[in-house]
Motif scaffolding. Structure first.
Motif, mmCIF file in Angstrom:
data_model
loop_
_atom_site.group_PDB
_atom_site.id
_atom_site.type_symbol
_atom_site.label_atom_id
_atom_site.label_comp_id
_atom_site.label_asym_id
_atom_site.label_seq_id
_atom_site.Cartn_x
_atom_site.Cartn_y
_atom_site.Cartn_z
ATOM 1 N N ALA A 370 0.749 -1.153 -0.012
ATOM 2 C CA ALA A 370 0.012 -0.102 0.119
ATOM 3 C C ALA A 370 0.656 1.222 0.045
ATOM 4 O O ALA A 370 1.851 1.321 0.726
ATOM 5 C CB ALA A 370 -0.871 -0.051 1.252
ATOM 6 N N VAL A 372 0.778 5.197 0.732
ATOM 7 C CA VAL A 372 -0.296 6.335 1.504
ATOM 8 C C VAL A 372 0.765 7.705 1.652
ATOM 9 O O VAL A 372 1.927 7.604 1.470
ATOM 10 C CB VAL A 372 -0.803 5.792 2.895
ATOM 11 C CG1 VAL A 372 -1.414 4.497 2.704
ATOM 12 C CG2 VAL A 372 0.650 5.665 3.824
ATOM 13 N N LYS A 379 2.656 9.522 -4.807
ATOM 14 C CA LYS A 379 2.066 8.045 -4.879
ATOM 15 C C LYS A 379 1.617 7.601 -6.409
ATOM 16 O O LYS A 379 2.157 6.509 -6.785
ATOM 17 C CB LYS A 379 0.792 8.058 -4.300
ATOM 18 C CG LYS A 379 1.034 8.283 -2.631
ATOM 19 C CD LYS A 379 -0.123 8.213 -1.892
ATOM 20 C CE LYS A 379 -1.380 9.124 -2.333
ATOM 21 N NZ LYS A 379 -1.205 10.528 -2.025
ATOM 22 N N GLU A 502 -6.636 4.425 -5.475
ATOM 23 C CA GLU A 502 -8.047 4.951 -5.110
ATOM 24 C C GLU A 502 -9.254 4.387 -5.372
ATOM 25 O O GLU A 502 -10.194 5.080 -5.751
ATOM 26 C CB GLU A 502 -8.040 6.588 -5.040
ATOM 27 C CG GLU A 502 -6.993 7.341 -4.375
ATOM 28 C CD GLU A 502 -7.055 7.569 -3.126
ATOM 29 O OE1 GLU A 502 -7.946 7.009 -2.460
ATOM 30 O OE2 GLU A 502 -6.450 8.324 -2.312
ATOM 31 N N ILE A 531 -3.090 2.304 -3.578
ATOM 32 C CA ILE A 531 -2.846 3.660 -3.070
ATOM 33 C C ILE A 531 -4.272 3.997 -2.289
ATOM 34 O O ILE A 531 -5.615 3.880 -3.259
ATOM 35 C CB ILE A 531 -2.829 4.679 -4.248
ATOM 36 C CG1 ILE A 531 -1.465 4.228 -5.094
ATOM 37 C CG2 ILE A 531 -2.937 5.787 -3.766
ATOM 38 C CD1 ILE A 531 -1.180 5.212 -6.303
ATOM 39 N N ALA A 532 -4.173 4.211 -1.333
ATOM 40 C CA ALA A 532 -5.657 4.267 -0.520
ATOM 41 C C ALA A 532 -5.505 5.595 0.140
ATOM 42 O O ALA A 532 -4.397 6.346 0.707
ATOM 43 C CB ALA A 532 -5.562 3.023 0.486
ATOM 44 N N HIS A 533 -6.721 6.050 0.547
ATOM 45 C CA HIS A 533 -7.069 7.398 1.185
ATOM 46 C C HIS A 533 -7.652 6.985 2.678
ATOM 47 O O HIS A 533 -7.230 7.222 3.681
ATOM 48 C CB HIS A 533 -7.868 8.342 0.419
ATOM 49 C CG HIS A 533 -8.402 9.743 1.316
ATOM 50 N ND1 HIS A 533 -7.304 10.614 1.597
ATOM 51 C CD2 HIS A 533 -9.440 9.960 1.998
ATOM 52 C CE1 HIS A 533 -8.004 11.155 2.458
ATOM 53 N NE2 HIS A 533 -9.333 11.048 2.570
ATOM 54 N N LEU A 535 -7.533 4.480 5.262
ATOM 55 C CA LEU A 535 -6.340 3.701 5.809
ATOM 56 C C LEU A 535 -7.066 2.334 6.297
ATOM 57 O O LEU A 535 -6.244 1.504 6.698
ATOM 58 C CB LEU A 535 -5.613 4.573 6.966
ATOM 59 C CG LEU A 535 -4.649 5.792 6.211
ATOM 60 C CD1 LEU A 535 -4.089 6.442 7.443
ATOM 61 C CD2 LEU A 535 -3.926 5.735 5.228
ATOM 62 N N ILE A 544 3.277 -1.557 4.079
ATOM 63 C CA ILE A 544 2.765 -0.049 3.821
ATOM 64 C C ILE A 544 3.848 0.887 3.733
ATOM 65 O O ILE A 544 4.662 1.003 4.466
ATOM 66 C CB ILE A 544 1.774 0.511 4.887
ATOM 67 C CG1 ILE A 544 0.462 -0.703 5.089
ATOM 68 C CG2 ILE A 544 1.383 1.745 4.555
ATOM 69 C CD1 ILE A 544 -0.356 -0.276 6.303
ATOM 70 N N VAL A 546 4.829 4.914 3.409
ATOM 71 C CA VAL A 546 4.443 6.188 3.617
ATOM 72 C C VAL A 546 5.392 7.194 2.791
ATOM 73 O O VAL A 546 6.596 7.103 3.162
ATOM 74 C CB VAL A 546 4.353 6.622 5.232
ATOM 75 C CG1 VAL A 546 4.064 8.048 5.334
ATOM 76 C CG2 VAL A 546 3.701 5.651 5.961
ATOM 77 N N PHE A 568 2.220 7.780 10.095
ATOM 78 C CA PHE A 568 1.097 6.738 10.018
ATOM 79 C C PHE A 568 0.103 6.866 11.014
ATOM 80 O O PHE A 568 -0.886 6.855 10.514
ATOM 81 C CB PHE A 568 1.773 5.519 9.273
ATOM 82 C CG PHE A 568 0.700 4.476 9.121
ATOM 83 C CD1 PHE A 568 0.107 4.604 7.740
ATOM 84 C CD2 PHE A 568 0.059 3.641 9.881
ATOM 85 C CE1 PHE A 568 -0.985 3.853 7.514
ATOM 86 C CE2 PHE A 568 -1.123 2.839 9.426
ATOM 87 C CZ PHE A 568 -1.526 2.820 7.904
#
Length: 579
Positions: A370, A372, A379, A502, A531-533, A535, A544, A546, A568
């Motif tokens: 992931a 973030v 990203k 996303e 890619i995530a908003h 979490l 993950i 960052v 994070f």
């Protein structure tokens, strides 16, 4: 600014087929135009024989038969040449449009992100149309007119050289006016063509974003912008036309003055017995043909001038350098293990806008990773570099130990699938949209992917089910439905590397849970990058990353990063506070 090539080399570069037909056209047209002069010569013989009382019924008969033969030949020639010309012009136009489409598809993403789609469409359509028209004018007007002018001038010289000299003097004056007018008018052409393209682009942009325009009640504003651009286009066009028409008036006046002077001179020669009555008719007909040819050349020159800027703009597009291209002997990949490495990667969109600096990252095969961080943290740039939509500024991106620059791009991209936040839907059926990643997929395969993406549930509710047309940009679908359709498209291709940018951002909580379940059900079968908003959706990721401040700030799994109580941890805490 780089100086443009001359028009002819650019035309031949776009449509090289024209070169083959040019010499053939000159030979055939010379014969055709020479034959067309025969009736004029026959009429001279007929008039002289009648005036001199030496004509006979037999001579008149042969002259009439000869003229009929020429007219019949002309009719047959025109019939077949028109059919051939129509077919050739269609071939040229379709070839030009294919080249333009191919070039646009080859150009890298950076180019498309920077330029307006509507401008491209206007530039291509107008350029292709004007270039095709220009080719038609060259073959059907310019070459015949030039040859006719040369043959007519030769005959005039033969009949009476003094009249030929008068014609050359007046013709020279006309060509000077035409040339000077073209130089003065060209800057005005650039302005009105630019405004026309801008207006077309504005209209295209307004319609592409029609939902936003209507949501914010900005129809009048968009109309005013479009109307203002059209007004600027009209004013520039009128200014250019007014200037040109004044010069056209002067040109036509000189042509008519030349006609009168030539007629007076020819009549004087007849009265003095220097030329015969038949020769007067021949001279009158020849110089009328000659002046008409000059007039036609003036019109052609104006038309060419109108076409030049549009053709240059099209040629500028076709001359754009393809920055992302395969090596001569690229690595062919039918299957990928899915190991990804970023080695000292730095990347900048422009010299002043660096996004990534000395990034070192290894993603093992079949792992779920992931990415973030805050917006603009790099990203999406990581994904673009992996997909080779851009090339790194320095360092290297490797997949299975091979630099992505060394892969055959089509092979490589077929093994990678991406579900983007901005879903792109084609105005085609639901089935075709899903099958875009694998055009030869069976309906059973398409349904399997749709079920896995939880798209089958809403598809079966449509009367035509998988054959339902979705409308432009998927206007018949909700945001969540589009997203699930995009996920089904990605899953259908069974990629070795699967990217979710996303991907669940447009889904409600229930749909999001279903998609998360689908995503992690294939974990371990393919390398996945998320890619995530939100979490909470990446809790089960193997690692993950960052990102921020152009570098990797933190790295570890969900629990490890929480225990660190670093960046994070703060991000997760902030989201929990917001609910």
């Amino acid at each position: 600014m780089k100086k443009r090539e001359q028009l002819l080399p650019r035309v031949l570069k776009i449509v090289p087929e024209v070169k083959q037909g040019l010499s053939r056209s000159i030979i055939i047209t010379t014969i055709y135009e020479a034959v067309k002069l025969i009736p004029v010569i026959l009429i001279k013989l007929l008039v002289d024989s009648v005036v001199e009382a030496s004509s006979t019924l037999s001579l008149v008969g042969w002259i009439i038969v000869g003229m009929f033969g020429v007219y019949l030949f002309s009719n047959i020639f025109d019939h077949y040449s028109d059919k051939w010309a129509h077919k050739q012009l269609l071939t040229y136009e379709t070839n030009i449009l294919k080249k333009a489409q191919k070039k646009l598809l080859e150009l890298h993403m950076g180019y498309h992100e920077k330029h307006n789609t509507g401008l491209h469409v206007s530039k291509i359509n107008r350029g292709a149309s004007k270039l095709t028209e220009l080719i038609w004018f060259v073959f059907n007007e310019f070459i015949p007119t030039i040859i006719q002018l040369i043959l007519t001038s030769i005959l005039l010289l033969y009949e009476e050289w003094t009249i030929a000299v008068v014609f050359f003097v007046f013709s020279s004056l006309i060509f000077i006016i035409i040339n000077n007018t073209a130089k003065k008018v060209q800057p005005l052409r650039k302005i009105y063509l630019k405004k026309h393209e801008e207006a077309f682009g504005e209209m295209s942009q307004s319609l592409q974003n029609i939902g936003t325009v209507k949501d914010y009640a900005q129809e009048n504003k968009e109309y005013r912008i479009y109307s203002n651009l059209l007004t600027q286009y009209k004013n520039a066009s009128v200014k250019r036309n007014n200037y040109e028409m004044n010069k056209v008036f002067l040109r036509d006046f000189i042509i008519n003055l030349g006609r009168i002077v030539t007629l007076l001179l020819a009549s004087f020669f007849v009265l003095n017995g220097k030329v015969s009555p038949g020769s007067l008719i021949l001279i009158y007909t020849l110089y009328e043909k000659a002046f008409i040819s000059v007039f036609r050349l003036g019109k052609i020159y104006t038309h060419v001038g109108d076409s030049i800027e549009s053709i240059h703009r099209l040629s500028d597009l076709l001359d754009k350098r393809v920055l992302i291209k395969d090596k001569k002997e690229p690595v062919r990949a039918k299957k990928l293990e899915g190991k990804i490495e970023f080695r000292n990667v730095s990347f900048s969109y422009t010299k002043k806008l660096q996004i990534l600096r000395n990034i070192n990252l290894t993603i093992e095969p079949k792992k779920v990773i992931a990415l973030v961080g805050k917006s603009g943290g790099g990203k999406s740039s990581i994904i673009k570099l992996l997909m080779r939509q851009y090339d790194v500024t320095s360092g290297a991106v490797l997949v299975d130990g091979v630099d992505v620059k060394d892969y055959h791009s089509e092979d490589f991209r077929k093994r990678v699938a991406i579900v983007s936040q901005n879903v792109e839907i084609f105005n085609r059926s639901l089935k075709e949209n899903i099958a875009f990643s694998k055009p030869k997929a069976s309906l059973a395969e398409i349904k399997r992917a749709a079920k896995l993406a939880h798209a089958h549930e809403f598809i079966k509710e449509f009367p035509q089910k998988y054959n339902t047309m979705v409308g432009k940009n998927g206007v018949k679908l909700s945001g969540g439905q589009k997203q699930r359709l995009s996920i089904a498209r990605a899953l259908l291709s069974k990629p070795d590397i699967l990217i979710f940018d996303e991907a669940t951002s447009s889904l409600d909580s229930a749909s999001e849970r279903l998609i998360q379940k689908a995503i992690f059900s294939i974990a371990g079968k393919t390398t996945m990058i998320l890619i995530a908003h939100r979490l909470s959706t990446i809790e089960h990721a193997d690692e993950i990353i960052v990102l921020g401040k152009k570098k990797i700030l933190e790295q570890g799994n969900y629990r490890q990063l929480l225990r660190k109580k670093g960046i994070f941890y703060e991000m997760v805490s902030l989201q929990k506070m917001r609910g």
